[in-house]
Scaffold this motif. Structure first.
Motif, PDB file in Angstrom:
ATOM      1  N   THR A   6      38.998  36.782  56.062  1.00 60.47           N
ATOM      2  CA  THR A   6      40.552  37.839  56.666  1.00 60.47           C
ATOM      3  C   THR A   6      41.032  36.778  55.625  1.00 60.47           C
ATOM      4  O   THR A   6      41.941  36.424  55.329  1.00 60.47           O
ATOM      5  N   GLY A   7      41.532  37.929  54.672  1.00 55.54           N
ATOM      6  CA  GLY A   7      42.855  37.626  53.362  1.00 55.54           C
ATOM      7  C   GLY A   7      43.525  39.002  52.866  1.00 55.54           C
ATOM      8  O   GLY A   7      43.192  39.954  53.798  1.00 55.54           O
ATOM      9  N   PRO A   8      45.035  37.928  52.606  1.00 56.57           N
ATOM     10  CA  PRO A   8      45.930  39.102  51.489  1.00 56.57           C
ATOM     11  C   PRO A   8      45.808  40.087  51.386  1.00 56.57           C
ATOM     12  O   PRO A   8      44.753  39.930  49.930  1.00 56.57           O
ATOM     13  N   GLY A   9      46.242  41.249  50.737  1.00 55.18           N
ATOM     14  CA  GLY A   9      46.135  42.144  49.590  1.00 55.18           C
ATOM     15  C   GLY A   9      46.817  41.221  48.550  1.00 55.18           C
ATOM     16  O   GLY A   9      47.400  40.277  48.201  1.00 55.18           O
ATOM     17  N   THR A  10      45.926  41.697  46.846  1.00 62.28           N
ATOM     18  CA  THR A  10      46.213  40.979  45.741  1.00 62.28           C
ATOM     19  C   THR A  10      46.689  41.899  45.053  1.00 62.28           C
ATOM     20  O   THR A  10      46.387  43.112  44.786  1.00 62.28           O
ATOM     21  N   VAL A  11      46.991  41.345  43.847  1.00 67.35           N
ATOM     22  CA  VAL A  11      47.230  42.830  43.068  1.00 67.35           C
ATOM     23  C   VAL A  11      47.216  41.870  41.505  1.00 67.35           C
ATOM     24  O   VAL A  11      48.143  40.589  41.703  1.00 67.35           O
ATOM     25  N   ALA A  12      46.374  41.772  39.871  1.00 64.84           N
ATOM     26  CA  ALA A  12      46.195  41.267  39.521  1.00 64.84           C
ATOM     27  C   ALA A  12      46.288  41.914  38.045  1.00 64.84           C
ATOM     28  O   ALA A  12      46.514  43.916  38.437  1.00 64.84           O
ATOM     29  N   VAL A  13      47.054  42.028  37.054  1.00 62.80           N
ATOM     30  CA  VAL A  13      47.710  42.501  36.062  1.00 62.80           C
ATOM     31  C   VAL A  13      46.579  41.931  34.998  1.00 62.80           C
ATOM     32  O   VAL A  13      46.879  40.820  34.572  1.00 62.80           O
ATOM     33  N   CYS A  14      45.834  42.679  34.149  1.00 60.13           N
ATOM     34  CA  CYS A  14      45.368  42.029  32.886  1.00 60.13           C
ATOM     35  C   CYS A  14      45.455  42.411  31.930  1.00 60.13           C
ATOM     36  O   CYS A  14      46.128  43.449  31.487  1.00 60.13           O
ATOM     37  N   ALA A  15      45.402  41.291  30.576  1.00 58.98           N
ATOM     38  CA  ALA A  15      45.583  41.609  29.637  1.00 58.98           C
ATOM     39  C   ALA A  15      44.557  40.939  28.515  1.00 58.98           C
ATOM     40  O   ALA A  15      45.398  41.067  27.697  1.00 58.98           O
ATOM     41  N   ILE A  16      43.917  40.702  28.701  1.00 58.82           N
ATOM     42  CA  ILE A  16      42.752  40.083  27.821  1.00 58.82           C
ATOM     43  C   ILE A  16      41.419  40.404  28.589  1.00 58.82           C
ATOM     44  O   ILE A  16      41.003  40.096  29.677  1.00 58.82           O
ATOM     45  N   GLY A  17      40.693  40.272  27.274  1.00 60.83           N
ATOM     46  CA  GLY A  17      39.552  41.496  27.781  1.00 60.83           C
ATOM     47  C   GLY A  17      39.469  42.204  26.248  1.00 60.83           C
ATOM     48  O   GLY A  17      40.598  42.966  25.837  1.00 60.83           O
ATOM     49  N   PRO A  18      38.365  42.273  26.377  1.00 58.36           N
ATOM     50  CA  PRO A  18      37.831  43.947  25.100  1.00 58.36           C
ATOM     51  C   PRO A  18      38.747  45.032  25.275  1.00 58.36           C
ATOM     52  O   PRO A  18      38.289  45.942  26.395  1.00 58.36           O
ATOM     53  N   GLY A  19      38.591  46.092  24.233  1.00 62.83           N
ATOM     54  CA  GLY A  19      39.139  46.998  24.643  1.00 62.83           C
ATOM     55  C   GLY A  19      40.478  46.945  25.024  1.00 62.83           C
ATOM     56  O   GLY A  19      41.104  48.330  24.774  1.00 62.83           O
ATOM     57  N   LEU A  20      41.102  46.320  25.643  1.00 61.71           N
ATOM     58  CA  LEU A  20      42.822  45.634  26.373  1.00 61.71           C
ATOM     59  C   LEU A  20      43.552  45.888  25.178  1.00 61.71           C
ATOM     60  O   LEU A  20      43.001  45.601  23.964  1.00 61.71           O
ATOM     61  N   PRO A  21      44.546  46.837  25.117  1.00 60.38           N
ATOM     62  CA  PRO A  21      46.211  46.893  24.657  1.00 60.38           C
ATOM     63  C   PRO A  21      46.642  46.127  24.224  1.00 60.38           C
ATOM     64  O   PRO A  21      46.723  44.874  24.891  1.00 60.38           O
ATOM     65  N   HIS A  22      46.972  45.971  23.352  1.00 61.63           N
ATOM     66  CA  HIS A  22      47.691  44.013  22.822  1.00 61.63           C
ATOM     67  C   HIS A  22      49.333  44.147  23.261  1.00 61.63           C
ATOM     68  O   HIS A  22      50.277  43.552  23.095  1.00 61.63           O
ATOM     69  N   ASP A  23      49.589  45.633  23.869  1.00 63.90           N
ATOM     70  CA  ASP A  23      51.378  45.421  24.376  1.00 63.90           C
ATOM     71  C   ASP A  23      51.668  45.469  25.444  1.00 63.90           C
ATOM     72  O   ASP A  23      52.849  45.877  26.489  1.00 63.90           O
TER      73      ASP A  23
END
Length: 276
Positions: A127-144
Motif C-alpha cells: 500500500t503506497g502513497p500517490g505519485t505524480v510524473a512529468v515526462c519529457a523524454i520519449g517518442p513524439g513528446l514535444p521539446h518545450d
C-alpha cells in the motif's frame, strides 16, 4: 584607568585561559581587547580582557563572527543581542526543518535503492502513497517541457527520475511486445504540495492505494518489454487482479558496464480486484 604594570602578559593569559598567543593577538587586532601597554612595550591584560575573551568564544560558538562580537561589545546593548539571537534561532530552526526533511528523503531513497537488491525476480504487494510524473523524454513528446520540468529537477532528491507506461499500453501487453515508455521526473504527492511544483494537465497521476512492484534491469529505459514485466502479469492473474492505472517507475541506479549503460528500474502498478 588601567595600571600598565598590573594584569597578565600574553604568555600568562594564554596559560590561564588555554588559548594560543596568536588567538589573543588576533582578538586584540580585531578590536575586541584593549590591553594597556607598558613602558617596555609589553601588553598587559586585565580581568575585563579575560572575561571578554571567554564571552567572545561563547559568541563564536553560536556562529557570531569576531567583527560582530566586537560590534556588540562596543556599540550595542543587551536588547540588540537578544534580538540577534532570536533571528539566529529562527534561521537555525528553518535549517533544521530542511535538514530533517532531507534526512527523511535520504532514508526513503535508501529504502527504494535496496529494492534493486531484494526485488529482482520477485513481486511485492504494498500500500503506497500517490505519485505524480512529468515526462519529457520519449517518442513524439514535444521539446518545450523544460519550463515545467525545471522546477521539478531543482527539487532532486525529493523528486526522482521516472519512467511511465500508460494503462492502455499495459492492457495491450503480450509476449514479444515492447511498451511505449516515457521518462522524466516524478515525485510523491506530498512533495508536489510541499514544494508547490507545477503539475500540468499531461502529468501522470497515481492516487495512493494498492500496488504491486518489481525491480528490473534494462539497457534502454524506453524499450521495456512484456518479458521484462511478465512477472507482474503473472502475479496479477494469479491473484485475480487488474491493472488500475499507468505504471510508475523510478530509476534507482545507472551502472556503466562493458556492454553499455545498465539501468536498475523499480516498476510499480496500481491494482484492483478484477471483479470491480
Amino acid at each position: 584607568m588601567r595600571n600598565s604594570e598590573q594584569g597578565d602578559t600574553i604568555a600568562r593569559l594564554s596559560r590561564r585561559l588555554g588559548i594560543t598567543n596568536d588567538t589573543i593577538r588576533h582578538y586584540r587586532e580585531t578590536g575586541l581587547l584593549h590591553p594597556s601597554a607598558g613602558e617596555n612595550g609589553y601588553y598587559r591584560y586585565d580581568t575585563h580582557d579575560m572575561l571578554r575573551i571567554l564571552i567572545t568564544r561563547e559568541m563564536r560558538s553560536m556562529d557570531i563572527s569576531l567583527k560582530e562580537a566586537a560590534d556588540f561589545s562596543e556599540h550595542r546593548n543587551v536588547s540588540d543581542f537578544t534580538a540577534f539571537l532570536a533571528a539566529r534561532e529562527a534561521s537555525l530552526s528553518e535549517q533544521m526543518e530542511k535538514l530533517t526533511l532531507a534526512l527523511e528523503r535520504i532514508r526513503e531513497t535508501r529504502v527504494y535503492a535496496e529494492c534493486a537488491l531484494t526485488l529482482p525476480g520477485k513481486v511485492e504487494a504494498f500500500t503506497g502513497p500517490g505519485t505524480v510524473a512529468v515526462c519529457a523524454i520519449g517518442p513524439g513528446l514535444p521539446h518545450d517541457r523544460g519550463r515545467v520540468l525545471g522546477p521539478w529537477a531543482d527539487k532532486l532528491p525529493f523528486t526522482y527520475v521516472s519512467a511511465t507506461i500508460p494503462l492502455e499500453e499495459l492492457d495491450r501487453g503480450a509476449p514479444g511486445r515492447a511498451f511505449s515508455v516515457t521518462a522524466g521526473i516524478g515525485a510523491l504527492e506530498k512533495y508536489t504540495g510541499a514544494f508547490r511544483l507545477p503539475v500540468p494537465e499531461y502529468a501522470y497521476r497515481q492516487p495512493g492505494g494498492s500496488f504491486i512492484r518489481t525491480c528490473i534491469t534494462t539497457r534502454d529505459i524506453l524499450a521495456v518489454t512484456y518479458e521484462d514485466l511478465r512477472i507482474l502479469y503473472e502475479y496479477r492473474d494469479a491473484h485475480g487482479l487488474r491493472f488500475a492505472g499507468c505504471s510508475g517507475g523510478r530509476v534507482l541506479f545507472l551502472e556503466n558496464t562493458a556492454e553499455g549503460p545498465l539501468y536498475h528500474l523499480l516498476v510499480w502498478v496500481p491494482v484492483r480486484p478484477a471483479a470491480t
